[in-house]
Design an enzyme around this catalytic site. Structure first.
Site, PDB file in Angstrom:
ATOM      1  N   LYS A 157     -30.905  71.275 -65.456  1.00  0.00           N
ATOM      2  CA  LYS A 157     -30.690  70.495 -66.674  1.00  0.00           C
ATOM      3  C   LYS A 157     -29.700  69.364 -66.408  1.00  0.00           C
ATOM      4  O   LYS A 157     -28.518  69.621 -66.180  1.00  0.00           O
ATOM      5  CB  LYS A 157     -30.133  71.370 -67.799  1.00  0.00           C
ATOM      6  CG  LYS A 157     -30.206  70.642 -69.140  1.00  0.00           C
ATOM      7  CD  LYS A 157     -29.250  71.181 -70.175  1.00  0.00           C
ATOM      8  CE  LYS A 157     -27.949  70.424 -70.233  1.00  0.00           C
ATOM      9  NZ  LYS A 157     -28.055  69.011 -70.636  1.00  0.00           N
ATOM     10  N   THR A 212     -14.052  72.748 -68.724  1.00  0.00           N
ATOM     11  CA  THR A 212     -13.541  74.117 -68.664  1.00  0.00           C
ATOM     12  C   THR A 212     -13.946  74.882 -69.923  1.00  0.00           C
ATOM     13  O   THR A 212     -14.319  76.055 -69.863  1.00  0.00           O
ATOM     14  CB  THR A 212     -12.016  74.090 -68.477  1.00  0.00           C
ATOM     15  OG1 THR A 212     -11.747  73.470 -67.213  1.00  0.00           O
ATOM     16  CG2 THR A 212     -11.418  75.483 -68.451  1.00  0.00           C
ATOM     17  N   GLY A 215     -17.578  75.834 -69.687  1.00  0.00           N
ATOM     18  CA  GLY A 215     -17.677  76.785 -68.570  1.00  0.00           C
ATOM     19  C   GLY A 215     -17.243  78.189 -68.961  1.00  0.00           C
ATOM     20  O   GLY A 215     -17.868  79.178 -68.551  1.00  0.00           O
ATOM     21  N   GLU A 232     -17.747  74.834 -61.628  1.00  0.00           N
ATOM     22  CA  GLU A 232     -16.916  73.710 -61.178  1.00  0.00           C
ATOM     23  C   GLU A 232     -16.447  73.016 -62.443  1.00  0.00           C
ATOM     24  O   GLU A 232     -17.247  72.397 -63.142  1.00  0.00           O
ATOM     25  CB  GLU A 232     -17.716  72.731 -60.313  1.00  0.00           C
ATOM     26  CG  GLU A 232     -18.295  73.320 -59.039  1.00  0.00           C
ATOM     27  CD  GLU A 232     -17.268  73.594 -57.958  1.00  0.00           C
ATOM     28  OE1 GLU A 232     -16.064  73.332 -58.181  1.00  0.00           O
ATOM     29  OE2 GLU A 232     -17.667  74.093 -56.894  1.00  0.00           O
ATOM     30  N   CYS A 266     -13.640  64.734 -61.638  1.00  0.00           N
ATOM     31  CA  CYS A 266     -12.840  65.959 -61.787  1.00  0.00           C
ATOM     32  C   CYS A 266     -11.755  66.036 -60.724  1.00  0.00           C
ATOM     33  O   CYS A 266     -10.781  66.747 -60.892  1.00  0.00           O
ATOM     34  CB  CYS A 266     -13.747  67.173 -61.740  1.00  0.00           C
ATOM     35  SG  CYS A 266     -14.893  67.086 -60.383  1.00  0.00           S
ATOM     36  N   GLU A 358      -6.704  66.723 -69.213  1.00  0.00           N
ATOM     37  CA  GLU A 358      -7.596  65.897 -68.414  1.00  0.00           C
ATOM     38  C   GLU A 358      -8.121  64.754 -69.273  1.00  0.00           C
ATOM     39  O   GLU A 358      -8.842  64.983 -70.246  1.00  0.00           O
ATOM     40  CB  GLU A 358      -8.763  66.753 -67.910  1.00  0.00           C
ATOM     41  CG  GLU A 358      -9.710  65.967 -67.040  1.00  0.00           C
ATOM     42  CD  GLU A 358     -10.834  66.823 -66.492  1.00  0.00           C
ATOM     43  OE1 GLU A 358     -11.458  67.549 -67.271  1.00  0.00           O
ATOM     44  OE2 GLU A 358     -11.079  66.750 -65.276  1.00  0.00           O
TER      45      GLU A 358
HETATM   46  P1  NAP Z   1     -19.645  69.428 -70.638  1.00  0.00           P
HETATM   47  O1  NAP Z   1     -19.644  69.077 -72.066  1.00  0.00           O
HETATM   48  O2  NAP Z   1     -19.069  70.713 -70.240  1.00  0.00           O
HETATM   49  O3  NAP Z   1     -21.175  69.320 -70.168  1.00  0.00           O
HETATM   50  C1  NAP Z   1     -21.613  69.644 -68.879  1.00  0.00           C
HETATM   51  C2  NAP Z   1     -23.057  70.090 -68.947  1.00  0.00           C
HETATM   52  O4  NAP Z   1     -23.149  71.296 -69.702  1.00  0.00           O
HETATM   53  C3  NAP Z   1     -23.978  69.085 -69.633  1.00  0.00           C
HETATM   54  O5  NAP Z   1     -25.230  69.116 -68.999  1.00  0.00           O
HETATM   55  C4  NAP Z   1     -24.053  69.660 -71.041  1.00  0.00           C
HETATM   56  O6  NAP Z   1     -25.202  69.281 -71.750  1.00  0.00           O
HETATM   57  C5  NAP Z   1     -24.067  71.144 -70.756  1.00  0.00           C
HETATM   58  N1  NAP Z   1     -23.666  71.982 -71.889  1.00  0.00           N
HETATM   59  C6  NAP Z   1     -22.929  71.629 -72.982  1.00  0.00           C
HETATM   60  N2  NAP Z   1     -22.798  72.674 -73.810  1.00  0.00           N
HETATM   61  C7  NAP Z   1     -23.465  73.713 -73.253  1.00  0.00           C
HETATM   62  C8  NAP Z   1     -23.694  75.065 -73.624  1.00  0.00           C
HETATM   63  N3  NAP Z   1     -23.199  75.579 -74.758  1.00  0.00           N
HETATM   64  N4  NAP Z   1     -24.428  75.856 -72.819  1.00  0.00           N
HETATM   65  C9  NAP Z   1     -24.918  75.368 -71.667  1.00  0.00           C
HETATM   66  N5  NAP Z   1     -24.746  74.097 -71.259  1.00  0.00           N
HETATM   67  C10 NAP Z   1     -24.011  73.279 -72.030  1.00  0.00           C
HETATM   68  O7  NAP Z   1     -18.900  68.373 -69.747  1.00  0.00           O
HETATM   69  P2  NAP Z   1     -19.095  66.811 -69.774  1.00  0.00           P
HETATM   70  O8  NAP Z   1     -18.463  66.293 -71.025  1.00  0.00           O
HETATM   71  O9  NAP Z   1     -20.519  66.503 -69.547  1.00  0.00           O
HETATM   72  O10 NAP Z   1     -18.324  66.401 -68.436  1.00  0.00           O
HETATM   73  C11 NAP Z   1     -16.933  66.211 -68.363  1.00  0.00           C
HETATM   74  C12 NAP Z   1     -16.226  67.441 -67.830  1.00  0.00           C
HETATM   75  O11 NAP Z   1     -16.829  67.984 -66.664  1.00  0.00           O
HETATM   76  C13 NAP Z   1     -14.808  67.156 -67.412  1.00  0.00           C
HETATM   77  O12 NAP Z   1     -13.939  68.095 -67.982  1.00  0.00           O
HETATM   78  C14 NAP Z   1     -14.810  67.275 -65.900  1.00  0.00           C
HETATM   79  O13 NAP Z   1     -13.630  67.626 -65.271  1.00  0.00           O
HETATM   80  C15 NAP Z   1     -15.842  68.281 -65.668  1.00  0.00           C
HETATM   81  N6  NAP Z   1     -16.397  68.114 -64.313  1.00  0.00           N
HETATM   82  C16 NAP Z   1     -16.033  68.977 -63.312  1.00  0.00           C
HETATM   83  C17 NAP Z   1     -16.518  68.827 -62.036  1.00  0.00           C
HETATM   84  C18 NAP Z   1     -16.177  69.764 -60.938  1.00  0.00           C
HETATM   85  O14 NAP Z   1     -16.823  69.729 -59.918  1.00  0.00           O
HETATM   86  N7  NAP Z   1     -15.218  70.637 -61.083  1.00  0.00           N
HETATM   87  C19 NAP Z   1     -17.387  67.787 -61.765  1.00  0.00           C
HETATM   88  C20 NAP Z   1     -17.736  66.922 -62.786  1.00  0.00           C
HETATM   89  C21 NAP Z   1     -17.231  67.111 -64.061  1.00  0.00           C
HETATM   90  P3  NAP Z   1     -25.291  67.962 -72.697  1.00  0.00           P
HETATM   91  O15 NAP Z   1     -26.323  67.169 -72.076  1.00  0.00           O
HETATM   92  O16 NAP Z   1     -25.742  68.441 -74.035  1.00  0.00           O
HETATM   93  O17 NAP Z   1     -23.938  67.340 -72.733  1.00  0.00           O
END
Ligand code: NAP
Ligand code: MG
Length: 456
Positions: A157, A212, A215, A232, A266, A358
């Protein structure tokens, strides 16, 4: 069956909608998962050498479409063209790297009395990969390449904001000869498609990259079926500059370590800790480097930074700067698109919101420290632990601090980016498990132990 609606895809450099993609509902998601489940027995049975050859061919097809993939990412995510080419190349390289795995996925032979004991690294079945919008191509590849190499089928996804390169990679896999349904892209909302990956019993592992907060919900949901997870998550990494360091080099490289990808990284070194005896000097070296950081139309070859991903995200980033103590800021284009200038804020204590949380934007927080113990204490005063850097000419100190900072990856006298052949992942609330490197493959398998009795 299941119905499919569509989502608009926006160019963040202009704010304009330029295409639409399908957004799958739960029934359509289930159908994809069930196709992946049916494709699994034949895929795991492909001879190791043949699976390796298919993955190498996939890598070669990605390489042939490198420019197209890079241009798609510039348009969809606002990445600079230089970064986007690196990202598409990273997918190719990660595929090539794990294409070496199928013939080397050996178990053990363990001495026992009365027979033969051997272990097998069995694939799990269907692996669900959930990707965020900040690095759509690399993060997808870090999941699907080892998962496929180990003999799993994959449903992936992409983030709703950035689905285009993933959809194209799914087409390229078929062009390379991967069998139907072995690698499927399932576009849609996290709350619909992502959630179904967590709750559907045929999905045996979730590989999640994102916030987080989400996650933690995935980990809790996975507990219900004891589903495997790799997480991650977020980061708030420190860049620690000691007085004895090469200050010019540290100052020249600090901007890209936090402003690259507009800070939507990140691993961004978003907390700058400077030893107090060189604090003023260091800030005076940092200021011109920040002000000359080139924020411009991301398709320009000279761009070092493009826009933020969305209007909503720009508001969030701005909320950290309003009312904070501004040291200095760079420039950004005016007008359409979600632009934000590289910004340096002075922290007054570790309680400051911009120091603790963050921001995920081009915002650097600065705080002085007294000595080595103080630096380590401040660096570790966070729930995150993903990345970080330290600058010193003292080898003993470099080793002591490297061992003391609680983070999954550190660079000394550099800000090394992620290498596909070394492990990547977080300590503390930055994640669980490791991607990339020699061991990640095993997290897409379960060990099976078999004892064969010799008989009399
Ligand atoms: P996010 O809201 O957690 O979304 C990440 C992914 O999860 C998206 O594909 C999102 O879908 C999906 N998602 C959202 N809610 C979900 C649920 N209830 N069940 C299953 N999947 C769900 O994060 P973001 O706003 O896209 O990205 C920013 C964050 O990611 C930052 O905090 C950053 O640090 C972190 N990040 C970490 C790493 C690492 O390697 N550690 C790398 C990149 C980013 P949608 O399409 O609906 O949004
Ligand atoms: Mg989100």
């Amino acid at each position: 069956m299941g119905s499919v609606t569509t989502t608009d895809v926006i160019n963040p450099a202009t704010g304009a909608v330029f295409t639409t993609v399908p957004s799958l509902d739960p029934a359509a998601t289930d159908a994809a998962i069930e196709r992946a489940q049916r494709a699994f027995p034949a895929w795991r049975a492909v001879a190791p050498g043949d699976r390796a050859r298919l993955l190498r061919r996939f890598a070669a097809v990605v390489d042939q479409h490198l420019e197209e993939l890079a241009e798609l990412e510039v348009r969809n995510a606002g990445h600079t063209i230089g970064n986007a080419r690196w990202e598409a190349g990273n997918v190719r390289d990660v595929l090539d790297y794990y294409a070496g795995a199928p013939e080397r996925l050996s178990g053990r032979q363990i001495p026992v009395a009365g027979g033969l004991d051997v272990t097998f690294h069995e694939p799990l079945g269907v692996v669900g990969i959930i990707v965020p919008w900040n690095f759509p191509m690399p993060i997808a590849g870090w999941g699907f390449a080892p998962a496929l190499a180990a003999g799993n089928t994959v449903v992936l996804k992409p983030a709703e904001l950035t689905p285009l390169t993933a959809i194209r990679l799914g087409e390229l896999a078929l062009e390379a000869g991967l069998p139907e349904d072995v690698f499927q892209i399932v576009p849609g909302k996290g709350s619909v498609v992502g959630r179904r990956f967590v709750t559907h019993p045929a999905v045996r592992k979730i590989c999640f990259t994102g916030s987080t907060e989400v996650g933690k919900g995935i980990m809790a949901g996975a507990a219900d079926q004891v589903k495997r997870v790799t997480l991650e998550l977020g980061g708030k990494s420190a860049n620690i500059v000691f007085a004895d360091a090469d200050l010019e080099k540290a100052a020249a490289s600090a901007p890209s370590s936090v402003f690259d990808n507009a800070g939507q990284d990140c691993c961004a070194r978003s907390r700058l800790l400077v030893q107090e005896s060189v604090y003023d000097k260091f800030l005076s070296l940092l200021e011109p480097a920040v002000k000359s950081f080139r924020v411009e139309e991301p398709s320009n070859a000279t761009a070092e930074m493009g826009p933020l991903i969305s209007a909503g995200h720009r508001e969030t980033v701005a909320s950290y700067v309003e009312g904070s103590d501004l040291a200095f800021a760079g420039a950004a284009p005016q007008g359409d698109g979600w632009w934000f200038p590289p910004t340096v804020l002075l922290a007054h204590s570790t309680a400051d919101r911009h120091w603790r949380e963050e921001v995920f934007g081009p915002v650097l927080s600065v705080l002085p420290f007294k000595d080595e113990d103080d630096a380590v204490r401040l660096a570790n005063d966070t729930e995150y632990g993903l990345s970080g850097s330290l600058w010193t000419r003292d080898l003993g100190r470099a080793l002591r601090v490297s061992r003391s900072v609680e983070t999954g990856a550190l660079s000394v006298n550099s800000h090394s980016s992620v290498r596909y052949w070394t492990p990547f992942g977080g300590m503390k609330q930055s994640g669980l498990g490791r991607e990339l490197g020699p061991d990640a493959l095993l997290s897409f398998t379960d060990v099976k132990n078999v004892f064969l009795a010799m008989g009399d």
